[in-house]
Design an enzyme around this catalytic site. Structure first.
Site, PDB file in Angstrom:
ATOM      1  N   SER A 382       0.858  -1.182   0.000  1.00  0.00           N
ATOM      2  CA  SER A 382       0.000   0.000   0.000  1.00  0.00           C
ATOM      3  C   SER A 382       0.891   1.229   0.000  1.00  0.00           C
ATOM      4  CB  SER A 382      -0.883  -0.014   1.260  1.00  0.00           C
ATOM      5  OG  SER A 382      -1.485   1.237   1.485  1.00  0.00           O
ATOM      6  N   TYR A 395      -2.251  -0.834  10.286  1.00  0.00           N
ATOM      7  CA  TYR A 395      -2.171  -1.055   8.842  1.00  0.00           C
ATOM      8  C   TYR A 395      -0.802  -0.643   8.306  1.00  0.00           C
ATOM      9  CZ  TYR A 395      -3.759  -1.077   3.965  1.00  0.00           C
ATOM     10  OH  TYR A 395      -3.918  -1.335   2.622  1.00  0.00           O
TER      11      TYR A 395
END
Length: 502
Positions: A382, A395
């Protein structure tokens, strides 16, 4: 009759490289270049390092200017040669071993023909030598003559009495037709099945490609063979349209979003795809979509946080399709929270899916990738793999770790011809993104095409790298000054719950 034939042809470009570039590079004959990958394929196929082939090729040269004139036609070289195909050998080493072994054969290999009159019919021409014989036919382009028609059918078949037993279980015929290398695999249907022989041709094709590309033991297979006695399949190893032809790919988190789009792109490029996720309805729907495209697909319900599920997933892929060539680690979850207010159980769960899920799947797939002689691992990171966004500590930590794992593993398996890379997209238009931000988001297919590139032979020179996919978005999405606005937008679009998952 139990006689069967399975065939393939290489592309013009690949055949030309065999006949020109590789000959100059290795200082070897075309025959040396053809049989070195054949030895490697047989070693891999049989699981044995020591491989013995019978060789029957053009020529009556006994060496030292001696010519053997008693043979009919030009088929006099017929002899067994054994080689030790050791792991880790370079192609230059293998080609040298082949060249030296053939050169060491007595009388250039014609000894069996010279003493043929003294051998019993049960031993000559080459009964009991080896179960596999390779025949090099040279240039077999059909001549064109005014007033004459030449027919290729059965052109290279030898006469055999009805009760004469086969002199070899498998015969490999190598020739160049209209400039392309053609490989015909002749075998008995009583001993081998068509899928077995086709799989062997797949192995041979991938080793040829590895030699041409300078890779080690484990090339990428860019060709598959189809059985057809009358019309062999033409295989273009350099096809830009279907670079994953014959590959087996596993896509985790494949029920929707980036995973589903990746499965579709990989299938369109020729791969057989295993779609894995926790939700049965999603993976089965994705598998049906792939099958509607004409692709082979398998749906697996699996939770990547469980090593046993990852191992079961890989085992199912190997059982169904014969192995694994590509692993796309896409499964992931996220939730927005400040670290001070975070639930430790939820924080840990995000890490278990995003990081340990990748670890479990890589660990389970590596033996199969090595068994296939190499492959690709594509981890989906990401922009949070590089940026510490507020509200996303779990995350960001897990996605940062995915990049570290990618780089470390790439070095561990580099010599196994396995490339490991990561794709790091920013906001993607999936269920994982709050609706408030989807207008600026990247279509999942854009990310899927980057994943497919890293899964294909086109990226063989890339490993341990990350590719960021931002589209038109700013490289940095938000910081502390906008944290409150982002949180409000997320909570509003999620009905008060700031959690998304893939």
């Amino acid at each position: 009759s139990a006689a069967r034939v399975t065939s393939l042809e290489l592309s013009d470009g690949q055949s030309r490289r065999l006949q020109e570039d590789s000959r100059r590079e290795h200082g070897a004959s075309v025959y040396h270049l053809l049989v070195a990958p054949l030895y490697a394929a047989l070693a891999e196929w049989s699981g044995q390092r020591w491989v013995v082939l019978s060789h029957r090729s053009h020529g009556r040269d006994l060496g030292h200017a001696g010519i053997f004139s008693r043979a009919v036609g030009n088929f006099a070289v017929n002899h067994p040669v054994g080689l030790d195909v050791a792991p880790g050998q370079t192609w230059a080493e293998r080609i040298r071993l082949v060249r030296e072994a053939l050169a060491a054969a007595p009388l250039n290999g014609a000894a069996y023909d010279l003493v043929g009159d003294e051998l019993s019919p049960s031993l000559y021409p080459d009964c009991e030598l080896t179960p596999v014989r390779v025949n090099y036919l040279g240039n077999r382009t059909t001549p064109v003559r005014d007033g004459f028609e030449f027919v290729n059918a059965d052109r290279d078949q030898r006469f055999a009495l009805a009760d004469q037993r086969r002199t070899a279980l498998i015969e490999v015929f190598l020739s160049f037709v209209e400039g392309r290398l053609r490989v015909d695999l002749s075998y008995s249907g009583n001993h081998h099945t068509e899928p077995t022989m086709r799989a062997f041709l797949d192995r041979y094709a991938k080793h040829i490609e590895a030699m041409l590309c300078g890779r080690g033991d484990s090339p990428d297979l860019r060709a598959s063979a189809r059985a057809s006695a009358a019309e062999p399949a033409r295989i273009d190893l350099a096809s830009s349209e279907r670079p994953l032809l014959g590959k087996v790919a596993i896509v985790t988190g494949g029920g929707r979003g980036i995973g589903r789009e990746s499965a579709l792109v990989l299938a369109r490029q020729g791969a057989r795809v295993v779609v894995a996720a926790r939700t049965r309805e999603q993976v089965e729907a994705c598998a049906r979509d792939l099958q509607a495209l004409g692709a082979e697909a398998l749906a697996i319900v699996a939770d990547v946080t469980r090593l046993e599920d990852a191992e079961r997933m890989v085992a199912a892929a190997a059982e169904r399709f014969g192995g694994v060539d590509v692993l796309v680690n896409n499964a992931g979850v996220t939730a927005m929270m400040t670290l001070g207010e975070s639930d430790p159980t939820e924080w840990r769960r995000i890490t278990e899916v995003n990081l340990f899920g990748v670890y479990h799947c890589c660990r389970a797939a590596l033996p199969q990738l090595r068994r296939r002689g190499g492959g690709k691992i594509v981890n989906v990171g990401s922009d949070s793999s590089h940026i510490g966004y507020p509200l996303l500590s779990a995350y960001a930590a897990s996605k940062h770790a995915v990049v570290g794992l990618t780089r470390a593993l790439a070095e561990e398996v580099k010599l196994d011809a396995i490339q490991v890379n990561a794709v790091c997209p920013a906001m993607v238009d999936t269920d994982m993104l709050p609706k408030a931000f989807r207008a600026e988001a990247i279509p999942p297919a854009k990310v899927a095409h980057v994943i497919a590139f890293l899964a294909s032979p086109l990226s063989d020179g890339i490993t341990g790298e990350t590719i960021s996919v931002h589209g038109k978005q700013d490289m940095y999405w938000y910081g502390s000054r906008r944290m409150g606005l982002v949180r409000a937008a997320v909570l509003g679009s999620q009905g008060g719950r700031a959690e998304t998952r893939a």
